[in-house]
Design a protein around this motif. Structure first.
Motif, short mmCIF file in Angstrom:
data_model
loop_
_atom_site.label_atom_id
_atom_site.label_comp_id
_atom_site.label_asym_id
_atom_site.label_seq_id
_atom_site.Cartn_x
_atom_site.Cartn_y
_atom_site.Cartn_z
N SER A 100 0.80 -1.23 0.00
CA SER A 100 0.00 0.00 0.00
C SER A 100 0.83 1.28 0.00
CB SER A 100 -0.95 -0.01 1.20
OG SER A 100 -0.22 -0.20 2.38
N GLU A 150 -5.11 -3.24 2.96
CA GLU A 150 -6.33 -2.66 2.38
C GLU A 150 -6.78 -1.47 3.21
OE1 GLU A 150 -5.32 -6.08 2.81
OE2 GLU A 150 -7.29 -6.53 3.68
N THR A 191 -4.52 1.60 2.57
CA THR A 191 -4.81 2.26 1.29
C THR A 191 -6.05 3.15 1.43
OG1 THR A 191 -3.91 0.33 0.16
CG2 THR A 191 -5.22 1.84 -1.17
N GLN A 192 -7.11 2.61 2.03
CA GLN A 192 -8.35 3.37 2.13
C GLN A 192 -8.23 4.53 3.12
OE1 GLN A 192 -11.14 0.27 3.01
NE2 GLN A 192 -10.90 -0.65 0.97
N SER A 193 -7.60 4.27 4.26
CA SER A 193 -7.44 5.33 5.28
C SER A 193 -6.59 6.48 4.73
CB SER A 193 -6.76 4.78 6.53
OG SER A 193 -7.54 3.78 7.12
N ARG A 237 -8.63 8.57 2.24
CA ARG A 237 -9.61 9.46 2.91
C ARG A 237 -8.89 10.67 3.52
NH1 ARG A 237 -12.01 4.73 4.66
NH2 ARG A 237 -10.86 4.78 6.63
#
Ligand code: SF4
Length: 218
Positions: free
Chosen positions: A24, A51, A54-56, A59
């Protein structure tokens, strides 16, 4: 593994890891070329699944892509944006402290020396080396748990902890492999040379590997 075998090992790893997901922090680095984003996403990534990192990170950077924007956010908001990363409240405080210091002491720029990076709270050798290598393209060897475990299993080094592995690799590993060894071995460690029960029966490195300390394998 004999020192000269490393060239063959890296060649095999480059082929094998093409099919696997990129770690990530590397995704962030390739997308942004921003040392600040590499630094912050590396802090988010500690003890956190890829995962989630990557998302945190996405955001958080949507809301605050620079130290100047980040330092103005309340800690609760940073924590909410990076949740469910491990230790999200502590990391939110660290991210804000780092951002404030970057603005106050470095004009909003991330320093590109190991010693200056290590002086920030929450930044260890792994993070500092990743910022140098992925953020600035400078030489450094980022040794995390995968790099440490696999280099010892190979018998390429014989060390007790990641810092000692970094020092051994600095003396042994040809410089052309310093930057990429982390990406290669993180992907290899997540997909094949697992911490418990590595998949030695299908491993293309098995004739090079001494399997030091491997009690159980598949
Ligand atoms: S042979 Fe086993 S221990 Fe050695 S690198 Fe391959 S999977 Fe890891």
């Amino acid at each position: 593994m004999k020192p000269d075998d490393i060239h063959r090992a890296i060649g095999i790893l480059r082929e094998e890891t093409r099919a696997w997901r990129t770690p990530s922090v590397t995704v962030v680095a390739e997308a942004s070329r921003s040392p600040f984003k590499v630094l912050i996403s590396c802090i988010i990534s500690l003890r956190t699944k890829d995962e989630v990192t990557t998302q945190s990170s996405a955001r958080l950077f949507d809301r605050a892509p620079t130290p100047e924007a980040m330092e103005g956010l309340p800690a609760e908001e940073v924590a909410r944006l990076i949740y469910p990363a491990g230790f999200y409240r502590t990391k939110a405080e660290q991210i804000l402290e780092i951002s404030r210091r970057l603005v106050a002491e470095y004009g909003g720029r991330v320093p590109d020396s190991l010693d200056e990076l290590l002086a920030f709270r929450g930044v260890g050798r792994k993070t500092a080396n990743l910022v140098l290598t992925l953020g600035f393209g400078k030489p450094g060897i980022c040794v995390d748990t995968h790099v440490h475990r696999i280099c010892n299993r190979w018998g390429y080094v014989a060390t007790k902890n990641p810092d000692a592995t970094e020092m051994a690799l600095r003396a042994l590993l040809p410089p052309e492999y310093w930057i990429e060894i982390n990406d290669l071995l993180v992907a290899f460690g997540q997909n094949l040379c697992h911490p418990v029960s590595p998949r030695c029966s299908i491993c293309r490195l098995s004739d090079l590997c001494s399997r030091v300390g491997v009690a159980q394998s598949r």
